[in-house]
Write an enzyme that holds these catalytic residues in place. Structure first.
Site, mmCIF file in Angstrom:
data_model
loop_
_atom_site.group_PDB
_atom_site.id
_atom_site.type_symbol
_atom_site.label_atom_id
_atom_site.label_comp_id
_atom_site.label_asym_id
_atom_site.label_seq_id
_atom_site.Cartn_x
_atom_site.Cartn_y
_atom_site.Cartn_z
ATOM 1 N N ASP A 244 0.800 -1.222 0.000
ATOM 2 C CA ASP A 244 0.000 0.000 0.000
ATOM 3 C C ASP A 244 0.832 1.271 0.000
ATOM 4 O O ASP A 244 2.011 1.238 0.291
ATOM 5 C CB ASP A 244 -0.782 0.057 1.322
ATOM 6 C CG ASP A 244 -2.157 -0.537 1.168
ATOM 7 O OD1 ASP A 244 -2.480 -0.929 0.057
ATOM 8 O OD2 ASP A 244 -2.873 -0.593 2.187
ATOM 9 N N LYS B 75 -3.183 3.240 -2.017
ATOM 10 C CA LYS B 75 -4.266 4.208 -1.998
ATOM 11 C C LYS B 75 -3.699 5.491 -1.438
ATOM 12 O O LYS B 75 -3.031 5.486 -0.432
ATOM 13 C CB LYS B 75 -5.394 3.759 -1.065
ATOM 14 C CG LYS B 75 -5.950 2.429 -1.409
ATOM 15 C CD LYS B 75 -6.824 1.955 -0.268
ATOM 16 C CE LYS B 75 -7.015 0.465 -0.331
ATOM 17 N NZ LYS B 75 -7.512 -0.066 0.916
ATOM 18 N N MET C 31 -7.730 9.552 9.648
ATOM 19 C CA MET C 31 -8.253 10.138 8.399
ATOM 20 C C MET C 31 -9.157 11.334 8.683
ATOM 21 O O MET C 31 -10.191 11.506 8.018
ATOM 22 C CB MET C 31 -9.052 9.062 7.607
ATOM 23 C CG MET C 31 -8.231 7.837 7.301
ATOM 24 S SD MET C 31 -9.205 6.450 6.689
ATOM 25 C CE MET C 31 -9.897 5.750 8.190
HETATM 26 N N1 SAH Z 1 -3.924 0.508 9.411
HETATM 27 C C1 SAH Z 1 -3.355 1.822 9.634
HETATM 28 C C2 SAH Z 1 -4.363 2.919 9.425
HETATM 29 C C3 SAH Z 1 -4.852 3.034 8.009
HETATM 30 S S1 SAH Z 1 -6.003 4.324 7.763
HETATM 31 C C4 SAH Z 1 -2.740 1.863 11.034
HETATM 32 O O1 SAH Z 1 -2.938 0.949 11.821
HETATM 33 O O2 SAH Z 1 -2.020 2.812 11.326
HETATM 34 C C5 SAH Z 1 -4.975 5.637 7.195
HETATM 35 C C6 SAH Z 1 -4.916 6.733 8.224
HETATM 36 O O3 SAH Z 1 -4.038 6.327 9.268
HETATM 37 C C7 SAH Z 1 -4.338 8.031 7.745
HETATM 38 O O4 SAH Z 1 -5.309 8.825 7.117
HETATM 39 C C8 SAH Z 1 -3.855 8.657 9.033
HETATM 40 O O5 SAH Z 1 -4.941 9.202 9.751
HETATM 41 C C9 SAH Z 1 -3.393 7.453 9.790
HETATM 42 N N2 SAH Z 1 -1.934 7.230 9.651
HETATM 43 C C10 SAH Z 1 -1.322 6.171 9.110
HETATM 44 N N3 SAH Z 1 0.014 6.293 9.219
HETATM 45 C C11 SAH Z 1 0.240 7.453 9.854
HETATM 46 C C12 SAH Z 1 1.404 8.133 10.306
HETATM 47 N N4 SAH Z 1 2.623 7.649 10.085
HETATM 48 N N5 SAH Z 1 1.261 9.300 10.950
HETATM 49 C C13 SAH Z 1 0.038 9.816 11.186
HETATM 50 N N6 SAH Z 1 -1.097 9.222 10.787
HETATM 51 C C14 SAH Z 1 -1.002 8.056 10.134
#
Ligand code: SAH
Length: 511
Positions: A34, A56, A171
């Site tokens: 991803d 995405k 998000m």
């Molecule tokens: N499965 C992922 C989340 C996916 S949804 C997890 O467990 O982290 C995607 C959202 O995750 C983004 O829009 C943001 O809000 C958050 N996100 C993912 N990586 C991030 C990071 N390094 N720093 C801040 N927000 C993050």
């Protein structure tokens, strides 16, 4: 082995990948990944693995979810071991569960390897613990992606607003005004501390805090963009005292590393430890010689030499490859004296079980020769395994001092092939996004400018872009292209160069 592994890639810091995920990446036939997953992990994959990007980015789906599901099923049915790498944890807002359901329906086996979710790691790197005995005894993970115009919200805003729970919204950047006003409208104290953490745990991490009623405005003022997490709750107060990652001296600073890929790792980890974002732009490729007959012949007569002098880490690596090919090991050097020109070369020798008899304090040819003479090298036979083309100063001076020197090429250097890195680097340079280009030998300078014209970077040098050289010889070569190095350490080593970069970076931040 199961057919499909749903792997958590962690939040961005490559060190936060689990050992299990790494092991599976190392054996997978197919890797499907991803947008948010850190690309560095792809280095763990087997060279013959099929690597597919389905990422995405915001709304722009490279491959729709049902196509991703089909792809996983198709590869698994073909008997492949598939690693499905997802940012953070696969089951935390990652649609991992949907993929698992599809696999199950198709009769495929799967396993889940949980990852470090950004919801925990991002705030932790920003100094925000999600729970604390004094401030919060529960945590909620919430999607902030809801359409605010939907008449029925899936969230029970009243419950969210009334609890003492820490709230973490994923998000939520676009919906920030909607989220904060919904909480306040449902009774949450407008003064509740809130924070946003963007690109948490990566070298680009930034965060900001404000009371809930002001967070949307503050985010807009500071140009906060996704991906970011919103944290709401009393624990946010701790950011002031427990913040640590954003104190890294080079955080966010972009440094181009021009060393050969094979040689870059220690420099990269030193810089990354300081928080820098490293862009690899290897200008040099280390290559095998077309023929090793001469090396094998020299190895066969090793006993005739009094000294072996290694001038580079690669010299050690390639010499040992040939020793091994001859069915020998470090014992073949028994009775020989061994010199290493530089601390990294000495360490490489130690890895091979050889404690060098001589390591000069400073690598200036005169210094080296003087030190060797003091150890009685005059009149002795010396073998000098090294690159095919290298500076002649050392062998010449040793010969002048009455030493019999045999130069033994064990590898060669060529111009590295560049793919997409070149276009990306040019774009970043022109956007003023690169703070340093580092040169660690004259050939890195020459090869760099054979790819990137001096005129292209000239407008930025000395202002947004600074050039760093490991030592005076490299700096001299740089002069030939019309540039003076702005950063040059006193000692000509990689750790000293990293240190000099840190100091320079701090100096410029301070201004
Ligand atoms: N499965 C992922 C989340 C996916 S949804 C997890 O467990 O982290 C995607 C959202 O995750 C983004 O829009 C943001 O809000 C958050 N996100 C993912 N990586 C991030 C990071 N390094 N720093 C801040 N927000 C993050």
């Amino acid at each position: 082995m199961a057919c499909v592994y749903l792997l958590g890639a962690g939040p961005g810091d490559p060190g936060l990948l689990t050992l299990k995920a790494k092991r599976i990446l190392e054996t997978a036939d197919v890797v499907v990944y991803d947008y948010l997953a850190n690309k560095a992990f792809l280095n763990f994959c087997r060279p013959e693995a099929e690597i597919l990007y389905v990422g995405k980015k915001g709304g722009d789906h490279t491959l729709p979810q049902d196509k991703i599901n089909d792809l996983l099923v198709e590869k698994a049915k073909a008997g492949k071991v598939v690693a499905r790498l997802k940012g953070g944890d696969p089951y935390v807002f990652g649609r991992g569960a949907e993929e698992a359901e599809e696999l199950l329906e198709a009769g495929m086996d799967f396993e889940v390897v949980p990852g470090v979710t950004s919801a925990v790691a991002g705030p932790a790197y920003a100094g925000i613990p999600l729970t604390h005995r004094k401030y919060a005894s529960s945590v909620s993970f919430i999607t902030g992606h809801e359409d605010p115009d939907k008449p029925e919200s899936a969230h029970n805003w009243q419950a969210l607003a009334a609890g003492t729970s820490t709230l973490v919204f994923f998000m939520g950047v676009k919906n920030l005004p909607h989220i904060s006003s919904s909480l306040i409208a449902n009774g949450m104290d407008p003064e509740t501390p809130a924070a946003l953490v963007r690109w948490g745990t990566t070298c680009e991490q930034t965060s900001l805090a404000a009371p809930l009623h002001a967070i949307a405005e503050e985010a807009q003022k500071q140009g906060m963009r996704p991906p970011a997490l919103l944290v709401v709750g009393q624990v946010v107060r701790l950011r002031e005292t427990l913040g640590w990652f954003e104190k890294k001296p080079m955080l966010g600073c972009r440094v181009v590393v021009t060393r050969a890929r094979e040689q870059a790792s220690s420099f990269l980890s030193l810089l990354e430890e300081k928080g820098a974002c490293c862009l690899q732009f290897p200008t040099i490729a280390i290559e095998a010689l077309p023929d090793y007959g001469e090396v094998q012949e020299a190895i066969g007569t090793l006993a005739e030499y009094d000294w072996l002098i290694f001038t580079s880490v690669n010299g050690v690596i390639w010499f040992w490859k040939e020793l091994q090919r001859a069915g020998l090991d470090s014992r073949a050097l028994g009775g020989r004296q061994v010199a290493a020109i530089g601390p990294a070369t000495a360490d490489k020798l130690r890895e091979k079980g050889i404690e060098p008899d001589f390591v000069p304090e400073k690598y200036v040819a005169e210094h080296v020769v003087e030190g060797l003479l003091a150890r009685g090298v005059a009149g002795k036979k010396v073998l000098l395994p090294r690159a095919e083309v290298a500076r002649e100063v050392l062998p010449r001076q040793l010969r002048e001092a009455g030493t019999e020197v045999r130069v033994l090429p064990v590898y060669r250097t060529g111009l590295a092939q560049q793919g997409e890195e070149e276009a990306q680097l040019l774009e970043d340079l022109q956007a003023g996004k690169v703070q340093y280009v580092t040169f660690t030998s004259s050939s890195t300078v020459e090869n760099f400018f054979s790819r990137i014209p001096a005129e292209t970077i000239a407008p930025y040098v000395g202002t947004s872009l600074r050039l760093a050289c490991i030592g005076p010889i490299t700096a001299n070569t740089l002069q030939q292209y019309g540039f003076t190095a702005q950063v040059e350490p006193e000692e000509y080593t990689i750790p000293a160069l990293a240190q000099a970069l840190e100091e320079d970076c701090l100096h410029f931040r301070g201004q």
